[in-house]
Design a protein around this motif. Sequence first.
Motif, short mmCIF file in Angstrom:
data_model
loop_
_atom_site.label_atom_id
_atom_site.label_comp_id
_atom_site.label_asym_id
_atom_site.label_seq_id
_atom_site.Cartn_x
_atom_site.Cartn_y
_atom_site.Cartn_z
N PHE A 29 0.84 -1.20 0.00
CA PHE A 29 0.00 0.00 0.00
C PHE A 29 0.87 1.25 0.00
O PHE A 29 1.85 1.34 0.74
N VAL A 30 0.53 2.23 -0.84
CA VAL A 30 1.23 3.51 -0.91
C VAL A 30 0.20 4.62 -0.70
O VAL A 30 -0.81 4.66 -1.39
N ALA A 31 0.45 5.51 0.25
CA ALA A 31 -0.40 6.67 0.47
C ALA A 31 0.39 7.93 0.11
O ALA A 31 1.50 8.13 0.61
N VAL A 32 -0.18 8.74 -0.76
CA VAL A 32 0.45 10.00 -1.15
C VAL A 32 -0.40 11.12 -0.56
O VAL A 32 -1.59 11.24 -0.84
N SER A 33 0.23 11.94 0.26
CA SER A 33 -0.45 13.08 0.88
C SER A 33 -1.04 13.99 -0.17
O SER A 33 -0.58 14.03 -1.32
N GLY A 34 -2.04 14.75 0.24
CA GLY A 34 -2.65 15.71 -0.66
C GLY A 34 -1.61 16.62 -1.26
O GLY A 34 -0.78 17.19 -0.54
N GLN A 35 -1.64 16.74 -2.58
CA GLN A 35 -0.68 17.58 -3.29
C GLN A 35 -1.35 18.88 -3.72
O GLN A 35 -2.52 18.91 -4.08
N LEU A 36 -0.57 19.95 -3.66
CA LEU A 36 -1.00 21.28 -4.05
C LEU A 36 -0.28 21.69 -5.32
O LEU A 36 0.66 21.02 -5.75
N ALA A 37 -0.66 22.81 -5.89
CA ALA A 37 -0.06 23.31 -7.13
C ALA A 37 1.21 24.09 -6.85
O ALA A 37 1.31 25.28 -7.13
N ASP A 39 5.45 24.24 -7.40
CA ASP A 39 6.56 23.71 -8.19
C ASP A 39 7.67 23.23 -7.25
O ASP A 39 7.51 23.28 -6.02
N GLU A 40 8.78 22.78 -7.84
CA GLU A 40 9.87 22.21 -7.03
C GLU A 40 10.51 23.22 -6.08
O GLU A 40 11.18 22.83 -5.12
N ARG A 41 10.32 24.51 -6.30
CA ARG A 41 10.84 25.55 -5.40
C ARG A 41 9.84 25.94 -4.33
O ARG A 41 10.13 26.76 -3.48
N GLY A 42 8.61 25.41 -4.42
CA GLY A 42 7.58 25.77 -3.46
C GLY A 42 6.76 26.97 -3.88
O GLY A 42 6.01 27.51 -3.07
N ASP A 43 6.89 27.37 -5.15
CA ASP A 43 6.11 28.50 -5.67
C ASP A 43 4.79 28.01 -6.25
O ASP A 43 4.73 26.96 -6.90
N LEU A 44 3.73 28.78 -6.04
CA LEU A 44 2.42 28.45 -6.58
C LEU A 44 2.43 28.51 -8.10
O LEU A 44 2.92 29.47 -8.69
N VAL A 45 1.86 27.49 -8.73
CA VAL A 45 1.70 27.45 -10.19
C VAL A 45 0.23 27.76 -10.50
O VAL A 45 -0.67 27.16 -9.92
N GLY A 46 -0.01 28.70 -11.38
CA GLY A 46 -1.36 28.98 -11.86
C GLY A 46 -2.27 29.69 -10.88
O GLY A 46 -3.39 29.25 -10.66
N PRO A 47 -1.85 30.83 -10.31
CA PRO A 47 -2.76 31.56 -9.42
C PRO A 47 -4.08 31.87 -10.12
O PRO A 47 -4.09 32.40 -11.23
N GLY A 48 -5.20 31.46 -9.52
CA GLY A 48 -6.52 31.72 -10.09
C GLY A 48 -6.88 30.88 -11.30
O GLY A 48 -7.94 31.08 -11.88
N ASP A 49 -6.03 29.94 -11.69
CA ASP A 49 -6.23 29.15 -12.91
C ASP A 49 -6.39 27.67 -12.54
O ASP A 49 -5.40 26.97 -12.32
N PRO A 50 -7.63 27.16 -12.46
CA PRO A 50 -7.83 25.77 -12.03
C PRO A 50 -7.17 24.76 -12.96
O PRO A 50 -6.67 23.73 -12.50
N ALA A 51 -7.12 25.01 -14.27
CA ALA A 51 -6.50 24.06 -15.19
C ALA A 51 -5.00 23.95 -14.94
O ALA A 51 -4.45 22.85 -14.88
N ALA A 52 -4.33 25.09 -14.77
CA ALA A 52 -2.89 25.08 -14.50
C ALA A 52 -2.60 24.42 -13.15
O ALA A 52 -1.64 23.65 -13.02
N GLN A 53 -3.42 24.73 -12.15
CA GLN A 53 -3.21 24.12 -10.84
C GLN A 53 -3.42 22.61 -10.91
O GLN A 53 -2.64 21.83 -10.35
N ALA A 54 -4.45 22.16 -11.62
CA ALA A 54 -4.72 20.73 -11.72
C ALA A 54 -3.57 20.00 -12.41
O ALA A 54 -3.14 18.93 -11.96
N MET A 122 -7.27 23.64 -5.16
CA MET A 122 -7.51 22.19 -5.01
C MET A 122 -6.33 21.52 -4.33
O MET A 122 -5.22 22.04 -4.32
N GLU A 123 -6.62 20.35 -3.78
CA GLU A 123 -5.63 19.46 -3.21
C GLU A 123 -6.11 18.05 -3.53
O GLU A 123 -7.30 17.76 -3.41
N ILE A 124 -5.18 17.19 -3.97
CA ILE A 124 -5.56 15.84 -4.37
C ILE A 124 -4.62 14.85 -3.72
O ILE A 124 -3.39 15.03 -3.77
N GLU A 125 -5.20 13.79 -3.11
CA GLU A 125 -4.40 12.73 -2.51
C GLU A 125 -4.63 11.44 -3.29
O GLU A 125 -5.65 11.30 -3.97
N ALA A 126 -3.67 10.50 -3.17
CA ALA A 126 -3.77 9.25 -3.91
C ALA A 126 -3.38 8.08 -3.01
O ALA A 126 -2.51 8.20 -2.15
#
Length: 132
Positions: A29-37, A39-54, A122-126
């Motif tokens: 079993f593998v649990a992946v914590s909820g992921q946010l938008a 990037d690798e530096r911790g900067d938000l990708v796609g402010p206000g843009d659900p497609a870019a964040q997804a 959004m935040e998505i876990e797997a």
Amino acid sequence: MSRLTHIPAPDGVAPATAYTHVVMGTGRFVAVSGQLALDERGDLVGPGDPAAQARQVFENLRRCLAAAGAGFDDVVKLTYYVTDMAYMPAVREARDAFLDPARLPAASAVQVAALVGPAFLMEIEAFAVIPE
């Protein structure tokens, strides 16, 4: 060896349109914590843009799964937390770019009042199962 079985419509349950009702697996079993938008530096990708964040969230999920020796074919369950259900078409479009739409995992979608910061849409876990 990991083996997943998809049961899209158990007897007496309405067919699912964008997920599978039941996914069974054997393996680790593998649990992946909820992921946010972020990037690798911790900067938000796609402010206000659900497609870019997804897209960024699914890329982060891909990287996290890979770190555990898994891929999207191993995912048995996704949980979507969105601040507005209107973002779900963008989530599904991003999901379909990473997962086989004919073998979707079980899923839940929940609208929440807020996430860890106001810019996150959004935040998505797997959850996945991989070979032993």
